[in-house]
Design a protein around this motif. Structure first.
Motif, PDB file in Angstrom:
ATOM      1  N   HIS A   1       0.694  -1.191  -0.213  1.00 34.45           N
ATOM      2  CA  HIS A   1       0.443  -0.118   0.211  1.00 34.45           C
ATOM      3  C   HIS A   1       0.964   0.629   0.043  1.00 34.45           C
ATOM      4  O   HIS A   1       0.642   2.649  -0.183  1.00 34.45           O
ATOM      5  CB  HIS A   1      -1.029   0.093   1.190  1.00 34.45           C
TER       6      HIS A   1
ATOM      7  N   ARG B   1      -3.291   9.198  -4.399  1.00 27.55           N
ATOM      8  CA  ARG B   1      -3.940   9.922  -4.084  1.00 27.55           C
ATOM      9  C   ARG B   1      -4.840   7.851  -2.294  1.00 27.55           C
ATOM     10  O   ARG B   1      -5.400   8.494  -2.215  1.00 27.55           O
ATOM     11  CB  ARG B   1      -5.322  10.077  -4.022  1.00 27.55           C
ATOM     12  N   ASN B   2      -4.499   6.975  -3.584  1.00 22.99           N
ATOM     13  CA  ASN B   2      -4.993   5.654  -2.625  1.00 22.99           C
ATOM     14  C   ASN B   2      -3.619   4.992  -2.585  1.00 22.99           C
ATOM     15  O   ASN B   2      -4.119   3.860  -1.675  1.00 22.99           O
ATOM     16  CB  ASN B   2      -5.883   4.726  -4.386  1.00 22.99           C
ATOM     17  N   LYS B   3      -2.424   5.750  -2.485  1.00 27.13           N
ATOM     18  CA  LYS B   3      -1.457   5.107  -1.290  1.00 27.13           C
ATOM     19  C   LYS B   3      -1.100   5.918  -0.492  1.00 27.13           C
ATOM     20  O   LYS B   3      -1.191   6.986  -0.240  1.00 27.13           O
ATOM     21  CB  LYS B   3      -0.552   4.639  -2.492  1.00 27.13           C
ATOM     22  N   ARG B   4      -0.470   4.980   0.737  1.00 29.13           N
ATOM     23  CA  ARG B   4       0.115   5.918   1.411  1.00 29.13           C
ATOM     24  C   ARG B   4       1.833   6.251   0.535  1.00 29.13           C
ATOM     25  O   ARG B   4       2.793   5.497  -0.241  1.00 29.13           O
ATOM     26  CB  ARG B   4       0.436   5.180   2.878  1.00 29.13           C
TER      27      ARG B   4
ATOM     28  N   ALA C   1      -3.965   6.898   4.286  1.00 28.17           N
ATOM     29  CA  ALA C   1      -3.463   7.660   3.057  1.00 28.17           C
ATOM     30  C   ALA C   1      -2.924   9.307   3.423  1.00 28.17           C
ATOM     31  O   ALA C   1      -4.165  10.084   3.987  1.00 28.17           O
ATOM     32  CB  ALA C   1      -3.543   8.004   1.727  1.00 28.17           C
TER      33      ALA C   1
END
Length: 237
Positions: free
Chosen positions: A3, A154-157, A216
């Protein structure tokens, strides 16, 4: 790590020295230092700084390539790349430096599969150059040549690894930062969650201690959680 997305700087982070500064010291007149100070003082962004500085260079392609071939990297970086990819993280080298130089230096050290987001050097005549900025943004808060914030999904740390001024803006919005040099000082002064490092051997050890349960772009966990225990060659116009 599946992630996590890693934004890794190049000059002064993967390499022990700043490649752009060394190119300017070798091939440009002393005016480049005055321009550099304007940037350091915050009077201009790096896009204007680099445009003016690179226009001062007088070097043939073979001279530039010979210099790139002399640049060393942190010897632990290739193993770090293999490790994080094996853990499922995505990694990009995101730099305000020169794409052709970065690609050549990394390939010489058997790092060939990483995406490289950087500025591109263009040959104007036999020994003159300009620099293009394919990853710039007019909305960039730092007026950078390469807006590093654009590279953060925007969908990952997001984990930022860097050392200096060009990393400060993206570090402010990252989930965590591994920092050295002036970036570490900036993170400390601005309460940005971070851990200091000197080599990528330390970074590999620190990765296992990244918090996994955060949202995130979180900024609530403490930096102490991660403390270290006691080619293309050149395009003609």
């Amino acid at each position: 790590m599946i992630h996590w997305h890693i934004v890794c700087d190049f000059d002064g982070t993967i390499t022990p020295t700043d490649v752009i500064d060394n190119v300017l010291q070798r091939f440009a007149g002393p005016e480049w230092e005055t321009i550099e100070q304007e940037w350091l003082d915050g009077h201009i962004g790096s896009r204007e700084c680099l445009s003016r500085q690179l226009a001062l260079i007088k070097a043939t392609p073979s001279e530039l390539l010979a210099y790139f071939d002399s640049v060393e990297i942190d010897p632990d970086f290739p193993d770090f790349v293999d490790h994080v990819i094996g853990l499922g993280a995505s990694v990009e080298v995101v730099s305000d430096g020169i794409e052709q130089g970065i690609a050549r230096i990394l390939s010489r050290n058997y790092v060939t599969l990483l995406p490289i987001l950087a500025n591109r050097l263009r040959q104007v005549d036999q020994d003159s150059w300009r620099i293009d900025f394919p990853y710039s943004s007019d909305a960039c808060r730092a007026a950078s040549g390469n807006c590093k914030c654009k590279s953060t999904p925007r969908n990952k740390r997001v984990l930022v690894i860097g050392d200096g001024k060009s990393d400060m803006c993206v570090a402010s919005t990252a989930d965590f930062v591994f920092a050295k040099g002036s970036l570490a000082q900036y993170c400390e002064a601005n309460n940005i969650p971070h851990a200091r490092f000197d080599t990528f051997a330390e970074v590999t050890a620190l990765l296992a201690r990244l918090p996994q349960g955060i949202a995130a772009n979180a900024t609530t966990f403490a930096a102490t959680d991660l403390s270290i225990e006691n080619q293309e060659l050149f395009h003609h116009v």
